[in-house]
Design a protein around this motif. Structure first.
Motif, PDB file in Angstrom:
ATOM      1  N   TYR A  88      36.440  37.920  45.791  1.00  0.00           N
ATOM      2  CA  TYR A  88      35.506  38.713  46.577  1.00  0.00           C
ATOM      3  C   TYR A  88      35.982  38.731  48.025  1.00  0.00           C
ATOM      4  O   TYR A  88      36.856  37.949  48.420  1.00  0.00           O
ATOM      5  CB  TYR A  88      34.088  38.131  46.506  1.00  0.00           C
TER       6      TYR A  88
ATOM      7  N   ALA B 134      29.144  40.787  50.660  1.00  0.00           N
ATOM      8  CA  ALA B 134      30.239  40.251  49.865  1.00  0.00           C
ATOM      9  C   ALA B 134      30.515  41.281  48.778  1.00  0.00           C
ATOM     10  O   ALA B 134      29.593  41.686  48.057  1.00  0.00           O
ATOM     11  CB  ALA B 134      29.857  38.910  49.250  1.00  0.00           C
ATOM     12  N   GLU B 135      31.757  41.706  48.670  1.00  0.00           N
ATOM     13  CA  GLU B 135      32.127  42.757  47.724  1.00  0.00           C
ATOM     14  C   GLU B 135      33.065  42.200  46.657  1.00  0.00           C
ATOM     15  O   GLU B 135      34.013  41.478  46.957  1.00  0.00           O
ATOM     16  CB  GLU B 135      32.811  43.911  48.466  1.00  0.00           C
ATOM     17  N   ALA B 136      32.795  42.546  45.412  1.00  0.00           N
ATOM     18  CA  ALA B 136      33.666  42.174  44.295  1.00  0.00           C
ATOM     19  C   ALA B 136      33.644  43.311  43.281  1.00  0.00           C
ATOM     20  O   ALA B 136      32.572  43.823  42.935  1.00  0.00           O
ATOM     21  CB  ALA B 136      33.189  40.883  43.639  1.00  0.00           C
TER      22      ALA B 136
ATOM     23  N   TYR C 221      27.160  35.461  40.547  1.00  0.00           N
ATOM     24  CA  TYR C 221      28.160  35.064  41.537  1.00  0.00           C
ATOM     25  C   TYR C 221      27.730  33.824  42.327  1.00  0.00           C
ATOM     26  O   TYR C 221      28.394  33.455  43.292  1.00  0.00           O
ATOM     27  CB  TYR C 221      28.454  36.220  42.505  1.00  0.00           C
TER      28      TYR C 221
ATOM     29  N   VAL D 123      30.209  32.147  47.536  1.00  0.00           N
ATOM     30  CA  VAL D 123      29.885  33.404  48.222  1.00  0.00           C
ATOM     31  C   VAL D 123      28.889  33.171  49.358  1.00  0.00           C
ATOM     32  O   VAL D 123      29.083  33.644  50.482  1.00  0.00           O
ATOM     33  CB  VAL D 123      29.324  34.440  47.228  1.00  0.00           C
TER      34      VAL D 123
END
Length: 221
Positions: free
Chosen positions: A4, A112-114, A145, A150
């Motif tokens: 991420y 937070a990007e995934a 997540y 994270v």
């Protein structure tokens, strides 16, 4: 370690951010119900109701059904009030995220990007209580997540931002049902400095406690 990245909010994140917040907050309803059931006055009401009905009806079935109905009604009411609180938040700072957090100095919003999806959020803006302090807000991480670092990475983004802004501390509020969040904040380095009961009739009846935490930001070398 999950794959991420932490980045600043973009307009195309709007719906995912709001959905993530609403979903995450909805998870606290069962814990809130358990918390309310542990209050002495609730236990007393349930016990008195059971004893009165048992004595008057001479039957065990009626008081059991009555208590079950009371518990089910209470669960629905708590769920309703909690949903109203979530809707209230969505109509406040989360209604126009860019204006609230990205359009003024000293405020920011990160995600937070995934896999091209928003899996975590956090925001920061100047504290209303003390000058020179930054308020951490809207921390939320998607359930699948959690435990992968994270939330800690989002906290570090806020701390670094506070350091860049010359703030002396980062502060935040948590509710009594947010046990996992409190443990995470303490591992990052936040310390609790006060507990307050929500100053409303509902807050006092349900003993809704808000814990206040502070992180002392190290000076930039």
């Amino acid at each position: 370690m999950a794959d991420y990245r932490i980045r600043e909010y973009r307009d195309e994140d709007y719906e995912m951010v709001r959905e993530l917040f609403a979903t995450g907050m909805s998870e606290y309803v069962p814990a809130l119900c358990v918390h309310v059931l542990k209050q002495p006055w609730v236990i007393l009401v349930l016990a008195c109701t059971f004893c009165i009905l048992l004595t008057s009806s001479k039957s065990l079935l009626l008081p059991i059904l009555a208590i079950t109905l009371l518990l089910a009604t209470g669960r629905q009411l708590l769920g309703y009030f909690w949903t109203m609180y979530i809707e209230h938040c969505l109509k406040e700072d989360l209604l126009d995220i860019r204006t609230t957090y990205m359009g003024s100095k000293g405020s920011c919003f990160w995600v937070a990007e995934a896999d091209e999806c928003v899996v975590g959020t956090v925001a920061a803006r100047p504290s209303d209580d003390q000058e020179g302090e930054l308020m951490l807000k809207r921390m939320s991480v998607r359930k699948d997540y959690r435990g992968l670092g994270v939330a800690k990475a989002l906290c570090q983004a806020v701390i670094c931002f506070a350091q860049q802004q010359g703030c002396r501390a980062v502060v935040l509020n948590t509710l009594m049902v947010q046990d996992e969040a409190r443990l995470m904040y303490e591992r990052v380095g936040f310390a609790k400095y006060r507990d307050d009961v929500l100053p409303t009739v509902y807050g006092r009846l349900a003993n809704v406690t808000i814990s206040k935490y502070r992180y002392s930001v190290p000076r930039r070398s």
